[in-house]
Design a protein around this motif. Structure first.
Motif, PDB file in Angstrom:
ATOM      1  N   PRO A   1       0.834  -1.207   0.000  1.00  0.00           N
ATOM      2  CA  PRO A   1       0.000   0.000   0.000  1.00  0.00           C
ATOM      3  C   PRO A   1       0.866   1.253   0.000  1.00  0.00           C
ATOM      4  O   PRO A   1       1.813   1.365   0.781  1.00  0.00           O
ATOM      5  CB  PRO A   1      -0.795  -0.124   1.304  1.00  0.00           C
ATOM      6  N   ALA A   2       0.544   2.176  -0.891  1.00  0.00           N
ATOM      7  CA  ALA A   2       1.294   3.428  -0.996  1.00  0.00           C
ATOM      8  C   ALA A   2       0.338   4.590  -0.753  1.00  0.00           C
ATOM      9  O   ALA A   2      -0.634   4.763  -1.492  1.00  0.00           O
ATOM     10  CB  ALA A   2       1.948   3.547  -2.373  1.00  0.00           C
ATOM     11  N   GLU A   3       0.607   5.365   0.283  1.00  0.00           N
ATOM     12  CA  GLU A   3      -0.251   6.493   0.637  1.00  0.00           C
ATOM     13  C   GLU A   3      -0.023   7.633  -0.349  1.00  0.00           C
ATOM     14  O   GLU A   3       1.097   8.112  -0.503  1.00  0.00           O
ATOM     15  CB  GLU A   3       0.074   6.941   2.063  1.00  0.00           C
ATOM     16  N   ARG A   4      -1.096   8.062  -1.031  1.00  0.00           N
ATOM     17  CA  ARG A   4      -0.977   9.107  -2.045  1.00  0.00           C
ATOM     18  C   ARG A   4      -1.528  10.448  -1.568  1.00  0.00           C
ATOM     19  O   ARG A   4      -0.995  11.496  -1.916  1.00  0.00           O
ATOM     20  CB  ARG A   4      -1.691   8.673  -3.327  1.00  0.00           C
ATOM     21  N   ILE A   5      -2.616  10.428  -0.812  1.00  0.00           N
ATOM     22  CA  ILE A   5      -3.105  11.624  -0.130  1.00  0.00           C
ATOM     23  C   ILE A   5      -3.088  11.272   1.353  1.00  0.00           C
ATOM     24  O   ILE A   5      -3.808  10.359   1.773  1.00  0.00           O
ATOM     25  CB  ILE A   5      -4.524  12.019  -0.576  1.00  0.00           C
ATOM     26  N   PRO A   6      -2.254  11.932   2.149  1.00  0.00           N
ATOM     27  CA  PRO A   6      -2.050  11.521   3.542  1.00  0.00           C
ATOM     28  C   PRO A   6      -3.355  11.295   4.303  1.00  0.00           C
ATOM     29  O   PRO A   6      -4.208  12.176   4.390  1.00  0.00           O
ATOM     30  CB  PRO A   6      -1.252  12.691   4.134  1.00  0.00           C
ATOM     31  N   GLY A   7      -3.488  10.069   4.804  1.00  0.00           N
ATOM     32  CA  GLY A   7      -4.626   9.724   5.634  1.00  0.00           C
ATOM     33  C   GLY A   7      -5.922   9.463   4.901  1.00  0.00           C
ATOM     34  O   GLY A   7      -6.934   9.141   5.536  1.00  0.00           O
ATOM     35  N   HIS A   8      -5.917   9.555   3.550  1.00  0.00           N
ATOM     36  CA  HIS A   8      -7.192   9.449   2.836  1.00  0.00           C
ATOM     37  C   HIS A   8      -7.166   8.598   1.567  1.00  0.00           C
ATOM     38  O   HIS A   8      -8.199   8.051   1.191  1.00  0.00           O
ATOM     39  CB  HIS A   8      -7.712  10.846   2.482  1.00  0.00           C
TER      40      HIS A   8
ATOM     41  N   ARG B   1     -10.932   6.953   1.930  1.00  0.00           N
ATOM     42  CA  ARG B   1     -11.873   7.181   3.024  1.00  0.00           C
ATOM     43  C   ARG B   1     -12.333   8.637   3.024  1.00  0.00           C
ATOM     44  O   ARG B   1     -11.691   9.505   2.450  1.00  0.00           O
ATOM     45  CB  ARG B   1     -11.250   6.836   4.387  1.00  0.00           C
ATOM     46  N   ARG B   2     -13.498   8.877   3.643  1.00  0.00           N
ATOM     47  CA  ARG B   2     -14.070  10.221   3.819  1.00  0.00           C
ATOM     48  C   ARG B   2     -14.333  10.941   2.493  1.00  0.00           C
ATOM     49  O   ARG B   2     -14.138  12.146   2.363  1.00  0.00           O
ATOM     50  CB  ARG B   2     -13.183  11.073   4.732  1.00  0.00           C
TER      51      ARG B   2
END
Length: 278
Positions: free
Chosen positions: A123-130, A152-153
């Motif tokens: 998994p690679a986070e592209r928009i922090p936390g979302h 999410r959100r």
């Protein structure tokens, strides 16, 4: 049994989703233990909820005034508590002070545990936390791998716009699937061409909460090339998109006649076979 394969029932899964969709993705230990004890045990045991910094405020348990009180550390009691005029020193259990947050990595490992992803996929986070990129998954009945993401959100307008801007600047080669814990009804998917947003609840099977079932995911797909990238004429599943070379055509009708034209180009065929008239 590993954490990613532990049993999460429907009630616990729905609680977890409700936590993940809050702005902070956190929940107070007092709320967990008072109202969701069984689910708390399952979610904490699976590593999906992990301890965060404690909150040193509690509701008075002795004075019946439901007022929040600041807690102090007592060296004698070796615990946090507060002084009550009616009861003296009151110790507050440490589990009630703890705040739990969702562990994104543990959740995404569980989410994709049944998917056929490349071994190197992480998994690679592209928009922090979302927003996270999960990799290209092989699905039943499809020749090519499908890029899958998690978000999410999305019902938050600001977050949705961030996602639209991110994807808009990085269009997929074919199409892109986004699994989400958000409610998908009402999302302005028309803002993004060749993207499909699927609610996690539509992809789970009984007894395996928070896990994407590959056959369910394959059945949900409405887009994506059903033909091969090298074909001169390609179409998406459901015929919502057609490609002639590098040119893309969007089709808004639910059916196509055997002979039709798009932008002066004549096509002949059916849903299972299509070619360009010479």
């Amino acid at each position: 049994m590993t954490r990613s394969s532990s049993t999460i029932d429907e009630r616990s899964a729905r609680l977890f989703v409700s936590i993940v969709e809050t702005k902070s993705a956190r929940i107070a230990g007092a709320v967990l233990h008072d109202y969701h004890a069984a689910s708390a045990t399952a979610l904490i045991g699976a590593g999906l909820l992990v301890p965060d910094a404690p909150v040193l405020v509690a509701t008075s348990l002795a004075d019946h005034d439901d007022e929040p009180v600041n807690l102090e550390w007592s060296p004698e009691q070796r615990a946090y508590g507060y002084f009550s005029p009616a009861a003296g020193w009151v110790t507050v259990d440490s589990e009630r002070l703890q705040v739990f947050r969702f562990d994104a990595n543990a959740f995404l490992v569980r989410l994709t545990s049944r998917l056929d992803l490349p071994r190197s996929a992480r998994p690679a986070e592209r928009i922090p936390g979302h927003l996270w990129e999960l990799g290209d998954v092989r699905l039943p009945g499809r020749g090519a791998r499908v890029p899958i993401w998690y978000a999410r959100r999305l019902t938050d307008r600001e977050i949705w716009q961030q996602v639209v801007n991110y994807f808009g600047g990085r269009p997929p080669a074919d199409f892109r699937v986004v699994v989400t814990t958000s409610v998908t009804r009402g999302l302005a998917e028309a803002d993004l061409s060749r993207h499909q947003f699927i609610a996690l609840g539509d992809l789970e099977i009984s007894g395996a909460g928070l896990v994407v079932e590959p056959t369910y995911l394959a059945a949900q797909l409405k887009a994506g090339a059903a033909t091969h990238a090298g074909d001169p004429v390609r179409h998406a599943a459901g015929f919502r998109h057609l490609w002639v070379g590098e040119r893309e055509f969007k089709v808004s009708v639910s059916w196509l006649p055997r002979g039709f034209q798009l932008d002066g180009l004549k096509f002949h065929g059916s849903r299972s076979s299509m070619r360009l008239w010479r």
